[in-house]
Scaffold this motif. Structure first.
Motif, PDB file in Angstrom:
ATOM      1  N   GLY A 245       0.826  -1.210   0.000  1.00 38.92           N
ATOM      2  CA  GLY A 245       0.000   0.000   0.000  1.00 38.92           C
ATOM      3  C   GLY A 245       0.853   1.250   0.000  1.00 38.92           C
ATOM      4  O   GLY A 245       2.045   1.220   0.309  1.00 38.92           O
ATOM      5  N   SER A 246       0.181   2.368  -0.348  1.00 34.48           N
ATOM      6  CA  SER A 246       0.935   3.608  -0.584  1.00 34.48           C
ATOM      7  C   SER A 246       1.504   4.212   0.696  1.00 34.48           C
ATOM      8  O   SER A 246       2.585   4.805   0.683  1.00 34.48           O
ATOM      9  CB  SER A 246       0.050   4.627  -1.301  1.00 34.48           C
ATOM     10  OG  SER A 246      -1.101   4.856  -0.525  1.00 34.48           O
ATOM     11  N   ALA A 247       0.812   4.035   1.839  1.00 29.58           N
ATOM     12  CA  ALA A 247       1.308   4.639   3.085  1.00 29.58           C
ATOM     13  C   ALA A 247       2.690   4.086   3.440  1.00 29.58           C
ATOM     14  O   ALA A 247       3.557   4.795   3.967  1.00 29.58           O
ATOM     15  CB  ALA A 247       0.332   4.380   4.233  1.00 29.58           C
ATOM     16  N   LEU A 248       2.898   2.812   3.100  1.00 31.93           N
ATOM     17  CA  LEU A 248       4.179   2.167   3.389  1.00 31.93           C
ATOM     18  C   LEU A 248       5.302   2.829   2.584  1.00 31.93           C
ATOM     19  O   LEU A 248       6.395   3.076   3.096  1.00 31.93           O
ATOM     20  CB  LEU A 248       4.054   0.679   3.009  1.00 31.93           C
ATOM     21  CG  LEU A 248       4.938  -0.323   3.725  1.00 31.93           C
ATOM     22  CD1 LEU A 248       4.657  -0.338   5.210  1.00 31.93           C
ATOM     23  CD2 LEU A 248       4.705  -1.721   3.143  1.00 31.93           C
ATOM     24  N   VAL A 249       4.992   3.121   1.314  1.00 30.79           N
ATOM     25  CA  VAL A 249       5.986   3.748   0.428  1.00 30.79           C
ATOM     26  C   VAL A 249       6.317   5.153   0.930  1.00 30.79           C
ATOM     27  O   VAL A 249       7.484   5.543   1.041  1.00 30.79           O
ATOM     28  CB  VAL A 249       5.450   3.796  -1.026  1.00 30.79           C
ATOM     29  CG1 VAL A 249       6.421   4.530  -1.942  1.00 30.79           C
ATOM     30  CG2 VAL A 249       5.178   2.380  -1.531  1.00 30.79           C
ATOM     31  N   VAL A 250       5.272   5.919   1.292  1.00 31.93           N
ATOM     32  CA  VAL A 250       5.490   7.302   1.752  1.00 31.93           C
ATOM     33  C   VAL A 250       6.255   7.312   3.079  1.00 31.93           C
ATOM     34  O   VAL A 250       7.173   8.109   3.280  1.00 31.93           O
ATOM     35  CB  VAL A 250       4.131   8.045   1.885  1.00 31.93           C
ATOM     36  CG1 VAL A 250       4.353   9.497   2.285  1.00 31.93           C
ATOM     37  CG2 VAL A 250       3.361   7.976   0.579  1.00 31.93           C
ATOM     38  N   ALA A 251       5.905   6.375   3.980  1.00 29.85           N
ATOM     39  CA  ALA A 251       6.621   6.289   5.268  1.00 29.85           C
ATOM     40  C   ALA A 251       8.088   5.928   5.030  1.00 29.85           C
ATOM     41  O   ALA A 251       8.983   6.458   5.698  1.00 29.85           O
ATOM     42  CB  ALA A 251       5.958   5.253   6.174  1.00 29.85           C
TER      43      ALA A 251
END
Ligand SMILES: Nc1ncnc2c1ncn2[C@@H]1O[C@H](COP(=O)(O)OP(=O)(O)O)[C@@H](O)[C@H]1O
Ligand SMILES: Cc1ncc(C[n+]2csc(CCOP(=O)(O)OP(=O)(O)O)c2C)c(N)n1
Ligand SMILES: [Mg+2]
Length: 342
Positions: A245-251
């Motif tokens: 998921g995208s939150a993982l990439v941004v984090a």
């Protein structure tokens, strides 16, 4: 000696059978004959302050819930139904009554939600930090039990939900000042209160289509290596199939960390990891979807041994047992200060 070698050493010292024992050391639960059709499932896991949780960011009620969840997750991993919980509580002298009653509220609410009863335990003084050890007793039909062994060549490897969220949540909490941002709440909540996949585990056992299953606590690299080792097979995992998921990439960008490392070796996912024949994939996905649940194919069981990760660059990497190990060199959690050290 690392954690895995020590457990193997203990296993070799023990009696493998007797007293109705079907499965001893080596799977998510011990399995013991109850009657002709049913078995007891028994499991124990400990949470220790500074190793498994940090009280500065872990609210006591959520810690109590997590202690129940990580234990019940091992019952779910066999496909069983949790019935009873025993709780050993180690608290420092002068413990806070308010903190402890919030902890107990989390434990008792989580037990009630999972339909199991807290039936006993032990209460002791701890010289350093809080210790929580739970034993969970469950039951299920004997012929439906899903073990770590049983994976077959050409099986599809599945996971029940996103990987790496807990590890990313922990990194955000450790980073401190960023943790309040709403965009990180899913990652942080997964770390603070994982949800055991009890309903899915029971459903998968009932389908009769699953060959091997376990829950994921030490990270895919170690947990799938256990399924492979105990089944006498290897596996290949494709990085682009791993649910993140995208939150993982941004984090990852914010903290300068690689999301793939969180997904593969971060640990504490508490999702189910299982294998089934390729020809049963459609039926399995339909049965799971009918119950409003999801599963994700991430790779294939193959001949040989070891776990390989194929990155998007098509580079293959051996990642066997690269997850969490309490005594692995470089794992910072334990420094020996007593007769057990050295
Ligand atoms: N100190 C011990 N004595 C006996 N059995 C142990 C000990 N530690 C772990 N085990 C057993 O070894 C197996 C693997 O343990 P562990 O890696 O903690 O599994 P899990 O991730 O399912 O909690 C389990 O069957 C567990 O019961
Ligand atoms: C303060 C803190 N540091 C590090 C971690 C990360 N961590 C601790 S234990 C663990 C792995 C799972 O715990 P373990 O005791 O090995 O559970 P089991 O495999 O027996 O179910 C991880 C990733 C954490 N949760 N909290
Ligand atoms: Mg354990």
């Amino acid at each position: 000696m690392n954690e895995r070698e020590l457990i193997e050493h203990i296993r070799q010292l023990t009696q493998p059978s007797g007293n109705g024992l079907i499965q001893g050391i080596g799977d998510d639960c011990a399995v013991i004959e109850k009657d002709r059709e049913t078995v007891w499932l028994l499991t124990m896991d400990t949470l220790i302050e500074s190793v498994h949780f940090n009280c500065t960011w872990h609210p006591p009620e959520l810690l109590g819930r997590k202690a129940v969840a990580v234990n019940i997750s091992d019952i779910a991993a066999m496909g069983g139904r949790p019935l009873f919980v025993l709780l050993s509580l180690g608290l420092p002298v002068g413990f806070s009554t308010n903190w402890t009653s919030q902890l107990m509220r989390g434990i008792t609410n989580a037990c009630a939600e999972q339909g199991c009863l807290l039936i006993g335990g032990d209460t002791v003084c701890s010289p350093a930090g809080v210790h929580l050890t739970l034993t969970v007793i469950g039951e299920m039909r004997k012929e439906q039990v899903l073990y770590r062994h049983g994976a077959e060549i050409d099986d599809v490897v599945w996971v029940s939900g996103p990987l790496g969220w807990s590890a990313a949540g922990l990194s955000l909490l450790q980073a401190g000042n960023v943790a309040d941002d709403p965009q990180w709440q899913q990652l942080i909540q997964t770390h603070l209160t994982p949800q055991p996949r009890t309903k899915l585990g029971q459903l998968l056992a009932e389908t009769g289509l699953v060959h091997a299953m376990m829950d994921m606590s030490d990270g895919l690299a170690t947990d799938l290596a256990h399924i492979c080792g105990q089944s006498g097979v290897g596996a290949t995992i494709k990085a682009h199939l791993l649910p993140g998921g995208s939150a993982l990439v941004v984090a990852g960008e914010l903290l300068g960390q690689d999301p793939l490392t969180w997904m593969v070796s971060g640990g504490e996912d508490y999702e189910l990891l299982f294998t089934s024949a390729e020809t049963d994939s459609e039926t399995l996905q339909r049965l799971v979807a009918e119950q409003g649940l999801t599963v994700h194919p991430i790779g294939t069981i193959r001949q040989g041994q070891g776990l390989r990760l194929i990155r998007s660059s098509m580079v293959e990497e051996n990642i066997s047992f690269q997850g969490f190990d309490h005594f692995k060199k470089g794992e910072r959690s334990c420094t020996g200060t007593n007769a057990g050290s050295g």
